[in-house]
Design a protein around this motif. Structure first.
Motif, PDB file in Angstrom:
ATOM      1  N   PRO A  74       0.832  -1.205   0.000  1.00  0.00           N
ATOM      2  CA  PRO A  74       0.000   0.000   0.000  1.00  0.00           C
ATOM      3  C   PRO A  74       0.872   1.262   0.000  1.00  0.00           C
ATOM      4  CG  PRO A  74      -0.786  -1.576   1.626  1.00  0.00           C
ATOM      5  CD  PRO A  74       0.524  -2.100   1.116  1.00  0.00           C
ATOM      6  N   GLY A  75       0.570   2.167  -0.927  1.00  0.00           N
ATOM      7  CA  GLY A  75       1.313   3.424  -1.009  1.00  0.00           C
ATOM      8  C   GLY A  75       2.461   3.408  -1.995  1.00  0.00           C
ATOM      9  N   ILE A  76       2.796   2.247  -2.519  1.00  0.00           N
ATOM     10  CA  ILE A  76       3.873   2.156  -3.505  1.00  0.00           C
ATOM     11  C   ILE A  76       3.240   2.004  -4.879  1.00  0.00           C
ATOM     12  CG2 ILE A  76       5.907   0.883  -4.297  1.00  0.00           C
ATOM     13  CD1 ILE A  76       6.362   2.195  -1.596  1.00  0.00           C
ATOM     14  N   GLY A  77       3.508   2.965  -5.744  1.00  0.00           N
ATOM     15  CA  GLY A  77       2.962   2.925  -7.093  1.00  0.00           C
ATOM     16  C   GLY A  77       4.059   2.779  -8.126  1.00  0.00           C
ATOM     17  N   SER A  78       3.659   2.801  -9.370  1.00  0.00           N
ATOM     18  CA  SER A  78       4.617   2.594 -10.461  1.00  0.00           C
ATOM     19  C   SER A  78       5.667   3.690 -10.521  1.00  0.00           C
ATOM     20  CB  SER A  78       3.879   2.481 -11.793  1.00  0.00           C
ATOM     21  OG  SER A  78       3.110   3.640 -12.030  1.00  0.00           O
ATOM     22  N   LYS A  79       5.332   4.922 -10.130  1.00  0.00           N
ATOM     23  CA  LYS A  79       6.308   6.018 -10.137  1.00  0.00           C
ATOM     24  C   LYS A  79       7.431   5.744  -9.137  1.00  0.00           C
ATOM     25  CE  LYS A  79       7.536  10.526 -10.703  1.00  0.00           C
ATOM     26  NZ  LYS A  79       8.884  10.513 -11.209  1.00  0.00           N
ATOM     27  N   VAL A  80       7.076   5.352  -7.927  1.00  0.00           N
ATOM     28  CA  VAL A  80       8.088   5.050  -6.909  1.00  0.00           C
ATOM     29  C   VAL A  80       8.955   3.885  -7.385  1.00  0.00           C
ATOM     30  CG1 VAL A  80       8.470   4.227  -4.542  1.00  0.00           C
ATOM     31  CG2 VAL A  80       6.732   5.966  -4.990  1.00  0.00           C
ATOM     32  N   LEU A  81       8.333   2.874  -7.956  1.00  0.00           N
ATOM     33  CA  LEU A  81       9.091   1.718  -8.445  1.00  0.00           C
ATOM     34  C   LEU A  81      10.039   2.125  -9.572  1.00  0.00           C
ATOM     35  CD1 LEU A  81       9.675  -1.308  -8.360  1.00  0.00           C
ATOM     36  CD2 LEU A  81       7.794  -1.621  -9.970  1.00  0.00           C
ATOM     37  N   SER A  82       9.544   2.867 -10.548  1.00  0.00           N
ATOM     38  CA  SER A  82      10.400   3.241 -11.682  1.00  0.00           C
ATOM     39  C   SER A  82      11.520   4.187 -11.263  1.00  0.00           C
ATOM     40  CB  SER A  82       9.576   3.852 -12.816  1.00  0.00           C
ATOM     41  OG  SER A  82       9.004   5.077 -12.419  1.00  0.00           O
ATOM     42  N   ASP A  83      11.258   5.057 -10.287  1.00  0.00           N
ATOM     43  CA  ASP A  83      12.299   5.970  -9.803  1.00  0.00           C
ATOM     44  C   ASP A  83      13.422   5.244  -9.069  1.00  0.00           C
ATOM     45  OD1 ASP A  83      10.996   8.166 -10.820  1.00  0.00           O
ATOM     46  OD2 ASP A  83      10.207   8.860  -8.887  1.00  0.00           O
ATOM     47  N   ASN A  84      13.151   4.030  -8.587  1.00  0.00           N
ATOM     48  CA  ASN A  84      14.116   3.329  -7.745  1.00  0.00           C
ATOM     49  C   ASN A  84      14.598   1.993  -8.293  1.00  0.00           C
ATOM     50  OD1 ASN A  84      14.223   5.085  -5.272  1.00  0.00           O
ATOM     51  ND2 ASN A  84      12.028   4.770  -5.437  1.00  0.00           N
ATOM     52  N   THR A  85      14.208   1.644  -9.494  1.00  0.00           N
ATOM     53  CA  THR A  85      14.552   0.325 -10.039  1.00  0.00           C
ATOM     54  C   THR A  85      16.046   0.034  -9.939  1.00  0.00           C
ATOM     55  OG1 THR A  85      12.664   0.344 -11.526  1.00  0.00           O
ATOM     56  CG2 THR A  85      14.467  -1.125 -12.099  1.00  0.00           C
ATOM     57  N   ASP A  86      16.875   1.007 -10.268  1.00  0.00           N
ATOM     58  CA  ASP A  86      18.326   0.784 -10.234  1.00  0.00           C
ATOM     59  C   ASP A  86      18.899   0.767  -8.820  1.00  0.00           C
ATOM     60  OD1 ASP A  86      18.281   0.671 -12.981  1.00  0.00           O
ATOM     61  OD2 ASP A  86      18.902   2.757 -13.250  1.00  0.00           O
ATOM     62  N   LEU A  87      18.134   1.242  -7.860  1.00  0.00           N
ATOM     63  CA  LEU A  87      18.619   1.309  -6.477  1.00  0.00           C
ATOM     64  C   LEU A  87      18.194   0.113  -5.639  1.00  0.00           C
ATOM     65  CD1 LEU A  87      17.796   5.074  -5.802  1.00  0.00           C
ATOM     66  CD2 LEU A  87      19.988   4.100  -6.475  1.00  0.00           C
ATOM     67  N   ILE A  88      17.289  -0.704  -6.179  1.00  0.00           N
ATOM     68  CA  ILE A  88      16.751  -1.840  -5.432  1.00  0.00           C
ATOM     69  C   ILE A  88      17.478  -3.111  -5.809  1.00  0.00           C
ATOM     70  CG2 ILE A  88      14.707  -3.266  -5.056  1.00  0.00           C
ATOM     71  CD1 ILE A  88      13.046  -0.722  -5.637  1.00  0.00           C
ATOM     72  N   GLU A  89      17.959  -3.805  -4.798  1.00  0.00           N
ATOM     73  CA  GLU A  89      18.672  -5.069  -5.005  1.00  0.00           C
ATOM     74  C   GLU A  89      17.827  -6.202  -4.446  1.00  0.00           C
ATOM     75  OE1 GLU A  89      22.249  -6.555  -2.513  1.00  0.00           O
ATOM     76  OE2 GLU A  89      23.066  -5.501  -4.238  1.00  0.00           O
ATOM     77  N   LEU A  90      17.800  -7.289  -5.181  1.00  0.00           N
ATOM     78  CA  LEU A  90      17.124  -8.500  -4.726  1.00  0.00           C
ATOM     79  C   LEU A  90      18.109  -9.652  -4.821  1.00  0.00           C
ATOM     80  CD1 LEU A  90      13.673  -8.142  -6.456  1.00  0.00           C
ATOM     81  CD2 LEU A  90      14.106  -8.142  -4.018  1.00  0.00           C
ATOM     82  N   PRO A  91      18.772  -9.985  -3.723  1.00  0.00           N
ATOM     83  CA  PRO A  91      19.690 -11.119  -3.772  1.00  0.00           C
ATOM     84  C   PRO A  91      18.916 -12.393  -4.060  1.00  0.00           C
ATOM     85  CG  PRO A  91      19.765 -10.033  -1.616  1.00  0.00           C
ATOM     86  CD  PRO A  91      18.704  -9.362  -2.427  1.00  0.00           C
ATOM     87  N   ALA A  92      19.576 -13.333  -4.653  1.00  0.00           N
ATOM     88  CA  ALA A  92      18.929 -14.611  -4.970  1.00  0.00           C
ATOM     89  C   ALA A  92      18.381 -15.240  -3.698  1.00  0.00           C
ATOM     90  CB  ALA A  92      19.907 -15.543  -5.656  1.00  0.00           C
ATOM     91  N   ILE A  93      17.130 -15.639  -3.739  1.00  0.00           N
ATOM     92  CA  ILE A  93      16.478 -16.259  -2.579  1.00  0.00           C
ATOM     93  C   ILE A  93      16.722 -17.766  -2.646  1.00  0.00           C
ATOM     94  CG2 ILE A  93      14.269 -16.675  -1.443  1.00  0.00           C
ATOM     95  CD1 ILE A  93      13.372 -13.983  -2.622  1.00  0.00           C
ATOM     96  N   GLY A  94      17.065 -18.340  -1.542  1.00  0.00           N
ATOM     97  CA  GLY A  94      17.238 -19.780  -1.467  1.00  0.00           C
ATOM     98  C   GLY A  94      18.516 -20.282  -2.105  1.00  0.00           C
ATOM     99  N   GLN A  95      19.567 -19.446  -2.109  1.00  0.00           N
ATOM    100  CA  GLN A  95      20.840 -19.890  -2.682  1.00  0.00           C
ATOM    101  C   GLN A  95      21.369 -21.124  -1.985  1.00  0.00           C
ATOM    102  OE1 GLN A  95      23.367 -16.392  -2.527  1.00  0.00           O
ATOM    103  NE2 GLN A  95      23.294 -16.242  -4.739  1.00  0.00           N
ATOM    104  N   ASP A  96      21.154 -21.197  -0.663  1.00  0.00           N
ATOM    105  CA  ASP A  96      21.625 -22.344   0.085  1.00  0.00           C
ATOM    106  C   ASP A  96      20.915 -23.628  -0.347  1.00  0.00           C
ATOM    107  OD1 ASP A  96      23.322 -20.727   1.517  1.00  0.00           O
ATOM    108  OD2 ASP A  96      21.872 -20.403   3.151  1.00  0.00           O
ATOM    109  N   GLN A  97      19.655 -23.501  -0.748  1.00  0.00           N
ATOM    110  CA  GLN A  97      18.891 -24.681  -1.173  1.00  0.00           C
ATOM    111  C   GLN A  97      19.375 -25.191  -2.532  1.00  0.00           C
ATOM    112  OE1 GLN A  97      14.901 -23.218  -1.144  1.00  0.00           O
ATOM    113  NE2 GLN A  97      14.763 -23.219   1.075  1.00  0.00           N
ATOM    114  N   ALA A  98      19.927 -24.288  -3.348  1.00  0.00           N
ATOM    115  CA  ALA A  98      20.357 -24.676  -4.697  1.00  0.00           C
ATOM    116  C   ALA A  98      21.666 -25.462  -4.662  1.00  0.00           C
ATOM    117  CB  ALA A  98      20.511 -23.426  -5.569  1.00  0.00           C
ATOM    118  N   ARG A  99      22.348 -25.417  -3.562  1.00  0.00           N
ATOM    119  CA  ARG A  99      23.661 -26.103  -3.497  1.00  0.00           C
ATOM    120  C   ARG A  99      23.546 -27.547  -3.135  1.00  0.00           C
ATOM    121  NH1 ARG A  99      27.439 -21.491  -0.715  1.00  0.00           N
ATOM    122  NH2 ARG A  99      26.936 -19.947  -2.228  1.00  0.00           N
TER     123      ARG A  99
END
Length: 99
Positions: A74-99
């Motif tokens: 709630p409160g996060i729209g496409s403008k906020v997302l597009s303004d921050n796309t390059d600043l947001i990092e999403l590390p791989a989830i479950g890397q330990d499970q892939a090993r």
């Protein structure tokens, strides 16, 4: 006579270096799955209320898998997302499970 131009030059150089350090202070990616409310507020358009909403959503639904999932907060729209796309990092989830 030379002192005045040197002072102006020194003042301009100080300003340039100050602005440069401000610009590089936010030039890193922010892991939205572990960021604190204070860290989230470094994103464009995210204040205390939006930062808390991101954390509540993350606590209720688990880690974000995509940046676009932020649109469900709630409160996060496409403008906020597009303004921050390059600043947001999403590390791989479950890397330990892939090993």
């Amino acid at each position: 006579m030379i002192k005045q131009p040197l002072r102006r030059c020194a003042a301009v150089l100080c300003l340039v270096f100050s602005l440069g350090s401000l610009m590089t202070s936010t030039a890193y990616a922010l892991d939205i799955n572990s960021a604190t409310a204070t860290e989230l507020q470094q994103l464009k358009g995210v204040g205390p209320k939006r930062a808390e909403a991101i954390i509540r959503y993350r606590d209720s639904n688990g880690p974000f898998k995509t940046r676009e999932e932020l649109l469900d907060v709630p409160g996060i729209g496409s403008k906020v997302l597009s303004d921050n796309t390059d600043l947001i990092e999403l590390p791989a989830i479950g890397q330990d499970q892939a090993r």
